[in-house]
Design a protein around this motif. Structure first.
Motif, PDB file in Angstrom:
ATOM      1  N   GLY A   1      49.098  -8.136  62.577  1.00  0.00           N
ATOM      2  CA  GLY A   1      48.216  -7.014  62.829  1.00  0.00           C
ATOM      3  C   GLY A   1      47.395  -6.722  61.594  1.00  0.00           C
ATOM      4  N   ARG A   2      46.393  -5.862  61.775  1.00  0.00           N
ATOM      5  CA  ARG A   2      45.502  -5.501  60.678  1.00  0.00           C
ATOM      6  C   ARG A   2      45.648  -4.018  60.353  1.00  0.00           C
ATOM      7  N   SER A   3      45.680  -3.710  59.078  1.00  0.00           N
ATOM      8  CA  SER A   3      45.719  -2.313  58.644  1.00  0.00           C
ATOM      9  C   SER A   3      44.400  -1.639  58.986  1.00  0.00           C
TER      10      SER A   3
ATOM     11  N   VAL B   1      53.576  -2.832  64.978  1.00  0.00           N
ATOM     12  CA  VAL B   1      52.690  -2.417  66.076  1.00  0.00           C
ATOM     13  C   VAL B   1      52.261  -0.960  65.914  1.00  0.00           C
ATOM     14  N   ALA B   2      53.158  -0.119  65.413  1.00  0.00           N
ATOM     15  CA  ALA B   2      52.872   1.315  65.308  1.00  0.00           C
ATOM     16  C   ALA B   2      51.765   1.631  64.314  1.00  0.00           C
ATOM     17  N   ARG B   3      51.531   0.742  63.342  1.00  0.00           N
ATOM     18  CA  ARG B   3      50.598   1.085  62.272  1.00  0.00           C
ATOM     19  C   ARG B   3      49.475   0.073  62.082  1.00  0.00           C
ATOM     20  N   THR B   4      49.263  -0.802  63.048  1.00  0.00           N
ATOM     21  CA  THR B   4      48.202  -1.795  62.896  1.00  0.00           C
ATOM     22  C   THR B   4      47.298  -1.835  64.115  1.00  0.00           C
ATOM     23  N   VAL B   5      46.167  -2.486  63.931  1.00  0.00           N
ATOM     24  CA  VAL B   5      45.229  -2.747  65.027  1.00  0.00           C
ATOM     25  C   VAL B   5      45.008  -4.257  65.070  1.00  0.00           C
TER      26      VAL B   5
ATOM     27  N   PRO C   1      43.359  -1.407  53.224  1.00  0.00           N
ATOM     28  CA  PRO C   1      42.700  -1.202  54.523  1.00  0.00           C
ATOM     29  C   PRO C   1      41.963  -2.464  54.959  1.00  0.00           C
ATOM     30  N   GLY C   2      42.197  -2.871  56.191  1.00  0.00           N
ATOM     31  CA  GLY C   2      41.572  -4.082  56.702  1.00  0.00           C
ATOM     32  C   GLY C   2      42.372  -5.335  56.432  1.00  0.00           C
ATOM     33  N   GLY C   3      43.441  -5.228  55.648  1.00  0.00           N
ATOM     34  CA  GLY C   3      44.278  -6.385  55.350  1.00  0.00           C
ATOM     35  C   GLY C   3      45.215  -6.688  56.511  1.00  0.00           C
ATOM     36  N   ARG C   4      45.734  -7.905  56.523  1.00  0.00           N
ATOM     37  CA  ARG C   4      46.602  -8.319  57.625  1.00  0.00           C
ATOM     38  C   ARG C   4      48.037  -8.537  57.169  1.00  0.00           C
TER      39      ARG C   4
ATOM     40  N   LEU D   1      53.545  -2.238  54.771  1.00  0.00           N
ATOM     41  CA  LEU D   1      52.246  -1.735  55.216  1.00  0.00           C
ATOM     42  C   LEU D   1      51.665  -0.736  54.221  1.00  0.00           C
ATOM     43  N   ASP D   2      52.524  -0.051  53.478  1.00  0.00           N
ATOM     44  CA  ASP D   2      52.046   0.899  52.474  1.00  0.00           C
ATOM     45  C   ASP D   2      51.260   0.207  51.357  1.00  0.00           C
ATOM     46  N   VAL D   3      51.600  -1.054  51.058  1.00  0.00           N
ATOM     47  CA  VAL D   3      50.902  -1.760  49.977  1.00  0.00           C
ATOM     48  C   VAL D   3      49.712  -2.554  50.495  1.00  0.00           C
ATOM     49  N   LEU D   4      49.531  -2.593  51.791  1.00  0.00           N
ATOM     50  CA  LEU D   4      48.447  -3.384  52.372  1.00  0.00           C
ATOM     51  C   LEU D   4      47.120  -2.628  52.284  1.00  0.00           C
TER      52      LEU D   4
END
Length: 223
Positions: free
Chosen positions: A216-218, A195-199, A137-140, A132-135
């Motif tokens: 999920g999406r960043s 789940v903790a870090r996405t929408v 913003p808005g990426g899935r 998730l750190d490399v994703l």
């Protein structure tokens, strides 16, 4: 099992693994995971633990010739199979990197995929955090995994799955603890981290709940 033991195991089974990885029913599960990424032409997608490259065709189809697919795996046997697939197809925009999915050697991506890999990681929750750190913003991000189902109708499949996991995982035949139970815990840890870090989260199940895609999406920072 040590890293060298895992390397030897997957070098030995790589050709047979590719046959299973590209079987029609498994291909459908992989397509579901790729669809969950909502890729667009021009995107850069990174696959953590790409194995033999079974996901490359649908990934490349969606990012187009102007996009980029990066496959990361630490096992030479799997990467050799993936390299053969890329060379046969002549894909100039598919790159292979020998690296560890727990510390991916990439800086940014529009999408991240992990399929049938979190069960091999010592700390899958921490690994997903790094993904998730490399994703961007808005990426899935999408995780495709197979684990035991809690549906009563799936009891026979659960029994068969337990035997399959024991036989097909590194050191599985000699472990005292159940590899299937350990796999369930690792999948849950990876899903919790996602789940903790996405929408905009989604979960799609198949095979009576044995197979699932969690995505999920960043979040996009507010201006």
């Amino acid at each position: 099992m040590t890293n060298s033991g895992v390397e030897r195991f997957y070098r030995r089974i790589a050709p047979r693994y590719d046959l299973l990885a590209t079987a029609p029913v498994v291909r459908r599960w992989r397509e579901t995971a790729v669809e969950a990424l909502d890729l667009s032409p021009g995107d850069t997608v990174v696959e953590m633990g790409c194995g033999t490259g079974a996901n490359f065709p649908p990934l490349r189809e969606r990012v187009g010739s102007e996009g980029r697919v990066v496959g990361i795996d630490r096992t030479q046997g799997m990467l050799a199979q993936a390299r053969d697939r890329v060379e046969r197809a002549g894909w100039a925009n598919v790159s292979l990197v020998r690296g560890d999915a727990t510390s991916p050697p990439v800086e940014a991506a529009d999408a991240v995929l992990g399929s049938f890999v979190v069960g091999l990681l010592d700390d899958p929750g921490a690994a997903v955090d790094r993904w998730l750190d490399v994703l961007e913003p808005g990426g899935r991000i999408a995780i495709l995994e197979a684990g035991r189902s809690d549906r009563s109708a799936a009891l026979p499949l659960n029994l068969a799955f337990r035997a399959f996991v024991r036989a097909s995982s590194p050191g599985g035949l000699t472990r005292w603890r159940s590899p299937a139970r350990q796999l369930d815990r690792k999948i849950a840890a990876a899903q919790d981290a996602l789940v903790a870090r996405t929408v905009d989260r989604r979960h799609e199940a198949a095979a009576l709940g044995l197979v699932g895609v969690t995505s999920g999406r960043s979040p996009v920072d507010s201006p």
